[in-house]
Enzyme design. Sequence first.
Site, PDB file in Angstrom:
ATOM      1  N   TRP A   1       8.680  20.502   7.289  1.00  0.00           N
ATOM      2  CA  TRP A   1       8.961  21.644   8.168  1.00  0.00           C
ATOM      3  C   TRP A   1      10.448  21.980   8.229  1.00  0.00           C
ATOM      4  CZ3 TRP A   1      12.416  19.687  11.477  1.00  0.00           C
ATOM      5  CH2 TRP A   1      12.323  18.324  11.812  1.00  0.00           C
ATOM      6  N   ASN A   2      11.336  21.099   7.749  1.00  0.00           N
ATOM      7  CA  ASN A   2      12.762  21.368   7.991  1.00  0.00           C
ATOM      8  C   ASN A   2      13.332  22.473   7.095  1.00  0.00           C
ATOM      9  OD1 ASN A   2      12.711  19.677   5.773  1.00  0.00           O
ATOM     10  ND2 ASN A   2      14.447  18.430   6.404  1.00  0.00           N
TER      11      ASN A   2
ATOM     12  N   LYS B   1       0.456  22.025   0.229  1.00  0.00           N
ATOM     13  CA  LYS B   1       0.054  21.814   1.635  1.00  0.00           C
ATOM     14  C   LYS B   1       1.324  21.799   2.472  1.00  0.00           C
ATOM     15  CE  LYS B   1      -0.387  18.703   4.678  1.00  0.00           C
ATOM     16  NZ  LYS B   1      -0.026  19.444   5.889  1.00  0.00           N
ATOM     17  N   PRO B   2       1.595  22.891   3.198  1.00  0.00           N
ATOM     18  CA  PRO B   2       2.826  22.935   3.995  1.00  0.00           C
ATOM     19  C   PRO B   2       2.681  22.127   5.284  1.00  0.00           C
ATOM     20  CG  PRO B   2       1.600  24.968   4.288  1.00  0.00           C
ATOM     21  CD  PRO B   2       0.790  24.131   3.314  1.00  0.00           C
ATOM     22  N   ALA B   3       3.809  21.846   5.912  1.00  0.00           N
ATOM     23  CA  ALA B   3       3.781  21.137   7.198  1.00  0.00           C
ATOM     24  C   ALA B   3       3.035  21.985   8.223  1.00  0.00           C
ATOM     25  CB  ALA B   3       5.207  20.893   7.665  1.00  0.00           C
TER      26      ALA B   3
ATOM     27  N   GLY C   1       9.174  13.998   2.773  1.00  0.00           N
ATOM     28  CA  GLY C   1       8.784  13.622   4.127  1.00  0.00           C
ATOM     29  C   GLY C   1       9.254  12.214   4.437  1.00  0.00           C
ATOM     30  N   SER C   2       8.565  11.565   5.340  1.00  0.00           N
ATOM     31  CA  SER C   2       9.033  10.245   5.797  1.00  0.00           C
ATOM     32  C   SER C   2       8.747   9.152   4.769  1.00  0.00           C
ATOM     33  CB  SER C   2       8.347   9.888   7.116  1.00  0.00           C
ATOM     34  OG  SER C   2       6.988   9.587   6.865  1.00  0.00           O
TER      35      SER C   2
ATOM     36  N   GLU D   1      10.622  12.336  -2.108  1.00  0.00           N
ATOM     37  CA  GLU D   1      11.937  12.540  -1.500  1.00  0.00           C
ATOM     38  C   GLU D   1      11.765  12.170  -0.043  1.00  0.00           C
ATOM     39  OE1 GLU D   1      14.643  13.788   0.477  1.00  0.00           O
ATOM     40  OE2 GLU D   1      14.296  15.891  -0.045  1.00  0.00           O
ATOM     41  N   LEU D   2      12.246  10.960   0.314  1.00  0.00           N
ATOM     42  CA  LEU D   2      11.887  10.373   1.606  1.00  0.00           C
ATOM     43  C   LEU D   2      13.084  10.383   2.569  1.00  0.00           C
ATOM     44  CD1 LEU D   2       9.743   7.521   0.016  1.00  0.00           C
ATOM     45  CD2 LEU D   2       9.016   9.802   0.705  1.00  0.00           C
TER      46      LEU D   2
ATOM     47  N   CYS E   1      17.357  15.530   5.589  1.00  0.00           N
ATOM     48  CA  CYS E   1      17.411  14.133   5.106  1.00  0.00           C
ATOM     49  C   CYS E   1      18.810  13.766   4.656  1.00  0.00           C
ATOM     50  CB  CYS E   1      16.457  13.942   3.930  1.00  0.00           C
ATOM     51  SG  CYS E   1      14.802  14.418   4.332  1.00  0.00           S
TER      52      CYS E   1
ATOM     53  N   GLU F   1      16.618   7.123  11.018  1.00  0.00           N
ATOM     54  CA  GLU F   1      17.084   8.475  10.736  1.00  0.00           C
ATOM     55  C   GLU F   1      17.152   9.250  12.064  1.00  0.00           C
ATOM     56  OE1 GLU F   1      14.466  10.410   7.965  1.00  0.00           O
ATOM     57  OE2 GLU F   1      16.152  11.438   7.039  1.00  0.00           O
TER      58      GLU F   1
ATOM     59  N   GLU G   1      14.864  16.718  -8.069  1.00  0.00           N
ATOM     60  CA  GLU G   1      14.515  18.129  -7.876  1.00  0.00           C
ATOM     61  C   GLU G   1      15.764  18.949  -8.111  1.00  0.00           C
ATOM     62  OE1 GLU G   1      12.622  17.725  -3.844  1.00  0.00           O
ATOM     63  OE2 GLU G   1      10.878  18.280  -5.022  1.00  0.00           O
TER      64      GLU G   1
HETATM   65  C1  SIN Z   1      16.285  17.547   2.906  1.00  0.00           C
HETATM   66  O1  SIN Z   1      15.504  17.180   2.037  1.00  0.00           O
HETATM   67  O2  SIN Z   1      16.061  17.373   4.098  1.00  0.00           O
HETATM   68  C2  SIN Z   1      17.565  18.219   2.511  1.00  0.00           C
HETATM   69  C3  SIN Z   1      17.337  19.269   1.542  1.00  0.00           C
HETATM   70  C4  SIN Z   1      18.574  20.025   1.203  1.00  0.00           C
HETATM   71  O3  SIN Z   1      19.653  19.694   1.673  1.00  0.00           O
HETATM   72  O4  SIN Z   1      18.464  20.961   0.459  1.00  0.00           O
END
Ligand code: SIN
Length: 479
Positions: free
Chosen positions: A153-154, A177-179, A230-231, A252-253, A286, A383, A460
Amino acid sequence: MTALLINRKNYFAGAWQTSDSGRTFGVLNPATGGLIGEVPDCSEAETNRAIRSAQLALPAWRAMAADERSRKLKKFNQLIIENRKELSQILTTEQGKPLAEAEREILYAASFVEWFAEEARRVYGRTVPGPTPERRIIVTKQALGVCAAITPWNFPCAMITRKLAAALAAGCTMIVKPAPETPFSALALAELALRAEIPPSVFQVITGDAEKIASALMSSTSVRKLSFTGSTEVGKILIRQSAQTVKRLTVELGGNAPFIVFEDADIGKAVKGAMFAKYRNAGQTCVCVNRFIVHESRVEEFAAGLCSASSALKVGNGLDSGVEVGPLISIEAADKVRALIEDALSNGAKRLSGENISAIGPCFIHPTILSGVNKSMRLWNEEIFGPLCAISSFKTEEQALELANDTEYGLASYFYTKDLSRAFRVAEALESGCVAVNDTVFAFPQGPFGGMKQSGYGKEGGQEGIEEYLTTKYVMMAV
Ligand code: SIN
């Protein structure tokens, strides 16, 4: 919301659809707590239909000339940019970030589509001399197949396009599948992809029961790859589940980014960088700084600069003009940050500025600065995901590195120094996949973003991004 791109149905199996049960779930505006709308509460059956549909769409998409796929992605990029005002409005309403920041996210999201549209045309193989005169070794790259993405969701748009555009450029089809907090941005992207004439079922969006949808995706032998942001906790479950079908993963955690300020740093620049690296998205990324580690001779100066800049930030509803820090995504998320502050204070930290409780609403936390932070506190290991700056100090470079690497996470690190030798030495010694030296921005499609340790694996962006959706084939040719 009555925006044109608002869609209250899911897009899968070639049509906009409700869930089989007719059930829906509500999406809330974190700034006001008000209901934005309802979306379908889908489950395994709908996901399985989406998988079959993605499989049927795959051969034509994979076989399409790379130039043609590239053109469609460029059209998609253009439509995202053209519709950025409306997309930002949707994003701020469901996610909370200030409108100007939401618009930057939309352009950031589009930049992945543009980047991978270009990469689509550069999927090269190679020919290698064979071991005997009549043999040739031909190495080719092929699309992996049907892929899936579970997105956070961020960054409701950018974390989708970072995966989706790479997959589509490689010739894969993708189910997203989105948040549950931010489905409307994903559904708006699906609508724009259709307008860009990306064929139906090349990109599908399913909202609903996370466990059931993930279980259908993970147990399917047709789904060849999952990309998850996600987490770490959920990432570990998905890693275990991927074993049943030997699925490829990008995970990507979580992160626990250190931000080191050495004794020779330009404090003005370090404070400016800290403001971005801490408060972007109200601290909910993150790569946001979790721990400031500042040389003992500069810690007061740095903290004073950070306090003064932080207290000038305008906190409020992201739709209101001039707001720089929006709400956290939920009351639970804000309560967690409040608990981290209380834990640190009860273990000896000192509050330099900030308030836990906001008159604006329960999801709001005003920028808070704590000094005297140490390893005994929860925020050292967890975190934070909120606008809380935690400052500790060090004496030597060796100690700074030890503190910075004192975490199971390894996504991002930052440091400020004017010493060139130290810049190389420290960048090499930091245990994280992304390191910024006298800088704080990783948000570019050109860079291979990703972590090490328990922050996950896979990249990514960059030239590595498309590789994640390709498989290498070795053809031994006797002529
Ligand atoms: C993240 O994965 O929360 C950061 C992604 C970003 O900075 O583009």
